[in-house]
Structure formats: structure tokens, C-alpha cells
Scaffold this active site. Sequence first.
Site, PDB file in Angstrom:
ATOM      1  CE  LYS A 164     -15.853  34.618 -17.838  1.00 25.41           C
ATOM      2  NZ  LYS A 164     -15.230  35.497 -16.828  1.00 25.41           N
ATOM      3  CG  HIS A 220      -4.547  34.668 -17.261  1.00 23.09           C
ATOM      4  ND1 HIS A 220      -3.635  35.762 -17.933  1.00 23.09           N
ATOM      5  CD2 HIS A 220      -5.603  35.220 -17.386  1.00 23.09           C
ATOM      6  CE1 HIS A 220      -4.256  36.587 -18.013  1.00 23.09           C
ATOM      7  NE2 HIS A 220      -5.729  36.511 -17.974  1.00 23.09           N
TER       8      HIS A 220
END
EC number: 1.1.1.49
Length: 485
Positions: free
Chosen positions: A337, A239
Site C-alpha cells: 500500500k 491474489h
Amino acid sequence: MSPSPASLLTIFGASGDLAQRMLLPSLYGLHRERLLPPGLRILGSARSEFDDAGFRENVAQAIGRFVPAGDLNDAELRGLLERVHYVPATLGDEASFATLGQRIDALREGGDAVYHLSTAPRFYGDICRALGAMDLAGPGTRVMLEKPIGHDLASATAIDDAVAAVFDEARIFRVDHYLGKDGVQNLLALRFGNALFEPLWNARHIQQVQITVAETVGVEGRGDYYDDYGAMRDMLQNHLLQLLCLVAMEPPSHFDPTAVRNEKIKVLRSLRPIGRDEVATETVAGQYAAGAIAGQAVPGYLEELGRASRTETFVAIRAQVDNWRWAGVPFYLRTGKRMPRRSTEIYLQLRQVPHSIFGAAPQPNALVIRLQPEERIELQVMSKTPGLDRGGLQLSPVELDLDMHEEFAAHRRRLAYERLYLDAIEGNGTLFVRRDETEAAWQWVDAIHDGWRATGMLPKPYPAGTWGPSAAATLIDRKGHSWRE
């Protein structure tokens, strides 16, 4: 000769989480708007023992759960379900694959076919070999592969070789769903459709670039998978590097698959290697500990995983693109995260004015391209602060803001897979990733992993709900910059 629209879409792994959340709702959206070819049929396959009726019920439930209530229509759902079929199949069970092959041949009716492998990448080669052995992978067929392809360059090459033994490169569509997002494509429109920006899009005018993909979630039941991959392999290798390519690439000669991919691979090959001598100063790895997200206590990564681990859940990198356009401009890449908020954005900070006539130097201009949770473009400029200015003219930063949802309120917000499915069905590979891109990205990432191992570099802990370990702030501060938070 242009490919013909496919008459059959076969989804391997059709009962999995990705299919439920993204693939089936995307197909519903395309069907509802009459964008699918009228004769297209959809064949699901997985180990789950559904018959056609059972799988149709599964599809209906997924669409009921994941499609907004305002978009649901019983007649349209029934129309989609009429296209849907299912055959259970298990790798290694020749009888089940033979039955699947017969159903593919019957439903295809001699037309083009798309095979979407929504499975673990280690199965790609075996599935493709099985399709080839049944003479179902010839001209008129194409295959979609989900990321991440492989675990490193060696495994990616092995998978690519196995798939390439059955499908030639023009018929292989490697998916990075970020490339299907409107905001990502709007980056290309912004750069190459406006005379305003492209003359400034270089090292003479841009001081730094930040690309952030922040998630508030933890591993969410994917602990075993995630522990094998980590933030670098799961997010940055695909990504973030794809976003970097779209920011940094030269204008392609045309908006077509070959021209766009040729410019992206030039960027990947221009990335300055980060190896054993550089990882300590150019990279930071982190792992979240217990903390709080939106006021709710959450456990640390090791507690969720249930064992010790050296896997990173956060990574920050200072990358350099060594070419004429970008020489000396740092590209800061960050993903993690359990961040304070969900955010995907690209931030380009321009250089200071060469001389300030207002005393203190004004804040530099910046362009912010936000991809999620909302899509918008902000141009940050300096404006006169209202008032009489008896002590001298004062400046304040203001934002020229294009809210994509407000500006295009009449247009439905599409899932990325709607565009990717439609392109694959029609044989357009522009928004898919070519083999050399995947392998160049792995080569760059592998050198960083090698540096971490060789130097014994371990992920630094950070409390959930923060922007990563303090070393990430130090990484960017060394050049006089700071993260956007």
C-alpha cells in the site's frame, strides 16, 4: 448432470461496501445486456432494516454512483429493480432467519439457488448451518465465499469444514475476483492459444518472473480489519499466489474446473517452503510511514491506525517453484500500500542471447502482462536504432504493444464480478478456487509468518509514495535482478 441456471441469487451482506461498489453494478451490467436468466430474482439480506422499497432505492443509489453515466438507462434500472427483494436478518436471531428462509423458499420456486456470502468469513459456517437447518442447502444450491477464507491454515480448515458439512465441494464457489478479470484470463489465452509462447515458457528461456500488485491507497477506514491481516494475508495469500499459479501451471487437458484446478494445485505444492532459516534472505516486510502520493501529503500507517502495530503493509518474496519447468527461476512477488502508482502486472524476462554479434550484450527480451489500471500486453524486443551506423550497428529496445482497450474498443470493459456471477448462476466453477488450493496457499504463508515470529523479524519502514523499503531492492539485487518500476 449439468447444473440448471439459478432462479434465485441471495446476497448476504447486501448493504455492505463490496455490494455497493461491485456486486450491484455487476448485476445491473448483466441485466442490461440480457445475460441474466429471465426469471432470476435477487434477494438481499443484511442487518440493515430495509423493506423491499427501501432496498430498491439503496440499489438505485449504488448503481447511480458506481456505474458510468454512459451506461445508465432508467428503463433498464427499473427492470433490474423489479427483480430485487430484501429481508433483514441477524445471526442469532432465529425469527429473522426463519422469515428469510420463508422468503428464499417462495422466491426460489423450486429452482436452483446461489447464496453469496459477502460477509466476514467468521460468519460463513453459521450462515451455512442456518441454511441447512431450514432445508435450503440441498441439491440445486451453491454458495459463493469471499476471500480471505480464514486467518491461517487452522482457521481456514475450520471454516471449510463448517461449510462442507452443509455444501459438498462441487457446490462451493470460493471467490478471488482477480480470476474474473479479462487480463487474467487473457494470460491463459496467451499461453495456451498461441504456438509462439508456450515453447519458451520454461527455465531454459525465462530468467526471472515478477508479479506486482501495487496500491496507492492506505487502509481507507479498514484499519482494524487490515491490522489483523496485513499485506501477506490480505493480498499475497490469494491474489498473487493465484497469478503465480496461472503463470507457472502446466497446460490443462481441458478448460474446465477440474483440469484447471488440478494444474494450479500442483504449482502450490511445488513451492519451496520458506521457514525460519530462510525468511531473512527470501522475504522482506515493510510498513509505510508518512510521505506523499501524487504530490499530496499522506499520513503513515500508525497515524491512520492510531496505535502501535507490527503489521506489514508491504511484502516482497523470492519464491521458487521446484519442478522441471521452473527449476532455478526466481518468482519475485511484491505487494504493498501507498506505492507511487497503482499497478498490477506480470513481468517475464527472457534469458540473454547466447552470443552478441553487436558488441555489448543487448537487453534481454521481456513479456509484460498488465492487468490494471489498464489491460495491455507488451513484448519488449531489440531493434536497430535508425541511422547510418558508421561506428557499428546500434540496438535499442522497442515494445510491440497490444492495448486491450484500443484493440477491443467496441467491447465494454466488464467488472470481474459480472463474469463470476454469471458463472456461479450457471454452475461453472472454472474461475473459482478449490479447497485444496486455499489450504495449500495458507500452509506456505503460515511458514513465513512463523519464521517472522521466531526470528523477531519486524516490518521495515518506507515513506509513502516509494516502492517499499530498501531491503526489497537488496532481495532482488542478490541475483543480479532489479524491480520494474
